[in-house]
Scaffold this motif. Structure first.
Motif, PDB file in Angstrom:
ATOM      1  N   ASP A  64      18.315  66.290 -17.499  1.00 11.16           N
ATOM      2  CA  ASP A  64      19.028  67.464 -17.003  1.00 11.16           C
ATOM      3  C   ASP A  64      18.203  68.130 -15.884  1.00 11.16           C
ATOM      4  N   PHE A  65      16.714  68.197 -16.095  1.00  7.42           N
ATOM      5  CA  PHE A  65      16.089  68.770 -15.306  1.00  7.42           C
ATOM      6  C   PHE A  65      16.095  67.772 -13.873  1.00  7.42           C
ATOM      7  N   ALA A  66      16.015  66.489 -14.086  1.00  5.28           N
ATOM      8  CA  ALA A  66      16.296  65.673 -12.840  1.00  5.28           C
ATOM      9  C   ALA A  66      17.449  65.833 -12.035  1.00  5.28           C
ATOM     10  N   ALA A  67      18.748  66.185 -12.946  1.00  8.20           N
ATOM     11  CA  ALA A  67      19.710  66.445 -12.134  1.00  8.20           C
ATOM     12  C   ALA A  67      19.592  67.680 -11.395  1.00  8.20           C
ATOM     13  N   ALA A  68      19.276  68.705 -11.905  1.00  4.64           N
ATOM     14  CA  ALA A  68      19.021  69.828 -11.329  1.00  4.64           C
ATOM     15  C   ALA A  68      18.216  69.884  -9.818  1.00  4.64           C
ATOM     16  N   GLN A  69      17.170  68.942 -10.031  1.00  3.75           N
ATOM     17  CA  GLN A  69      16.300  68.823  -9.006  1.00  3.75           C
ATOM     18  C   GLN A  69      16.946  68.011  -8.011  1.00  3.75           C
ATOM     19  N   ALA A 101      17.688  57.209 -15.141  1.00  2.82           N
ATOM     20  CA  ALA A 101      18.526  58.552 -15.065  1.00  2.82           C
ATOM     21  C   ALA A 101      18.265  59.208 -13.877  1.00  2.82           C
ATOM     22  N   ALA A 102      17.231  59.666 -13.487  1.00  2.00           N
ATOM     23  CA  ALA A 102      16.513  60.578 -12.238  1.00  2.00           C
ATOM     24  C   ALA A 102      17.225  59.820 -11.116  1.00  2.00           C
ATOM     25  N   THR A 103      17.048  58.584 -11.037  1.00  2.88           N
ATOM     26  CA  THR A 103      17.609  57.854  -9.882  1.00  2.88           C
ATOM     27  C   THR A 103      19.033  58.047  -9.728  1.00  2.88           C
ATOM     28  N   GLU A 104      19.699  57.873 -10.901  1.00  2.80           N
ATOM     29  CA  GLU A 104      21.104  57.936 -10.737  1.00  2.80           C
ATOM     30  C   GLU A 104      21.548  59.432 -10.431  1.00  2.80           C
TER      31      GLU A 104
END
Ligand SMILES: [Zn+2]
Length: 434
Positions: free
Chosen positions: A110-115, A140-143
């Motif tokens: 979730d953090f990665a998606a917001a960032q 997941a952060a890459t996606e």
């Protein structure tokens, strides 16, 4: 869809200005840019627009703004935007103290998606419409980054980072994880305007088995890029030599694993030997000049003229978060300073070519982005210095295009990004802009 019509000063390049090719610099003081269905439909003088029956009064008048192809950042780390300007270290300590902890947080999807959403917004606010991006070791952060770019219709190249030694265990994957990236490539490479880059962190962080796996992946998917770091800092080079005693030099470490080719993009290359330069030129690989980062971390001064003499392809990157700004204008200013310290003065026409068509070509996208020309994808930035008092005053005293661009290059920053268009759609505008 109706065309988006703007009237501004237009500047674009069809070749490196330094090479003296006729029409390399395409500048129209009073021009019209028409964008339709994601592409540039018309880019020429307002007189030519009227002559072909174009409705000048339908154009949004952004004069005296300068419209250029959207800026391209050839090397940037999306998980590092919040650690820009971290004190007191050089590369290897900086990674341990600042970069690794920052990247570890991206295990939280979730953090990665917001960032990722925030990173895309920041790029557009800085006039950057395309970038070659390091993510983290987390798929997941890459996606999340791919999803954010896809949602905005942006042309972005990125890849999951690989590292299986000399990093904290939270940031490690394995040799097998590289082959597992086939799933990411098949899902994202070619989706919308996205491309994939196989992204080993750097030689220190990968075992020979992992580098071999990266080479095998590139063989299987020859259309994707290879993106990594090379010859940035003295301690890094010494450790690389120790870890790969059989390799002739740093370039040879990558070369032995099938990672040096014309789709290979290496950030830094500050301390390359003659042999390494010859080999990179022979293979058609690209070195990314990251002046802000190299100054900030004290890594060294890239001798751009020497790389050019060897025929090595060059690109330019911010290298945020070791670079101190996402602004490609500020990156150019630092590039100029690095040149000055070595007795060369980076001509502003060459500099602006570098962050538009030059970087597009280095990323194998020169037939799609990087120019204001019919058929090209409509990624456009409009500069206007009205919020920047020092630059506004300086511009009152310039006579030539060269002087005007140099003022933007040395005094410009994100305040001067009036508009950013991505795929023909307005993606950013300054608050209070007309
Ligand atoms: Zn980097």
């Amino acid at each position: 869809m109706a065309a988006e019509l703007i009237r501004a000063s237009l500047l674009s390049f069809s070749a490196p200005p330094a090479e003296g090719v006729a029409e390399a610099v395409q500048h129209t003081e009073d021009g019209v840019l028409a964008m339709r269905d994601g592409r540039i439909e018309f880019a020429a003088s307002s007189a030519a627009f009227v002559a072909q029956g174009g409705p000048l009064d339908a154009c949004e008048d952004l004069r005296p703004g300068i419209a250029l192809p959207g800026f391209i950042d050839a090397h940037v780390h999306f998980p590092q935007v919040d650690i820009i300007g971290s004190f007191g270290t050089q590369l290897l300590d900086w990674l341990e103290r600042y970069a690794f902890p920052a990247e570890t947080a991206f295990a939280d999807a979730d953090f990665a998606a917001a960032q990722a959403e925030r990173f895309m917004d920041l790029c557009f606010a800085h006039g950057t419409t395309s970038a070659l991006v390091f993510t983290t070791v987390h798929a997941a952060a890459t996606e999340a980054l791919f999803r954010a770019a896809l949602g905005r219709g942006a042309r972005l190249i990125a890849g999951k980072v690989h590292a299986d030694r000399n990093v904290p265990k939270e940031l490690a994957d394995s040799a097998d994880a590289v082959a597992g990236c086939a799933r990411l490539i098949e899902r994202w490479h070619g989706a919308g305007r996205l491309s994939y880059a196989v992204t080993p962190r750097f030689a220190i962080a990968s075992s020979p088995a992992q580098l071999s796996a990266a080479g095998a992946l590139l063989q299987r998917y020859p259309e994707v890029l290879l993106h990594t770091h090379l010859s940035e800092n003295a301690a890094e080079i010494a450790l690389t030599r120790k870890l790969f005693p059989a390799a002739r030099d740093y370039v040879d470490v990558y070369d032995c694993h099938g990672l040096v080719g014309e789709r290979s993009v290496f950030a830094h290359g500050v301390h390359l030997t003659e042999r390494e330069l010859e080999r990179l030129a022979e293979r058609g690989a690209t070195v990314v000049f990251c002046p802000s980062s190299n100054l900030f971390l004290g890594s060294g001064l890239l001798d751009v003229a020497k790389l050019q003499r060897h025929g090595v392809r060059l690109a330019v990157g911010s290298d945020v978060g070791a670079g101190t700004s996402l602004s490609m204008l500020k990156t150019l200013a630092d590039g100029y300073r690095v040149g000055q310290l070595q007795g060369t003065s980076w001509h502003p026409l060459d500099a602006f070519h570098a962050i538009t068509l030059g970087n597009a070509q280095a990323l194998a996208l020169g037939d799609r982005i990087g120019r204001l020309a019919p058929g090209y994808e409509a990624d456009v930035v409009v500069l206007n210095a009205r919020r920047n008092p020092a630059l506004s005053r300086r511009l009152e005293r310039v006579d030539t295009l060269q002087e005007r661009l140099f003022a933007y290059m040395m005094l410009g920053d994100e305040r001067d990004i009036e508009r950013t268009y991505v795929g023909g759609r307005l993606a950013w505008r300054q608050a209070g802009a007309n």
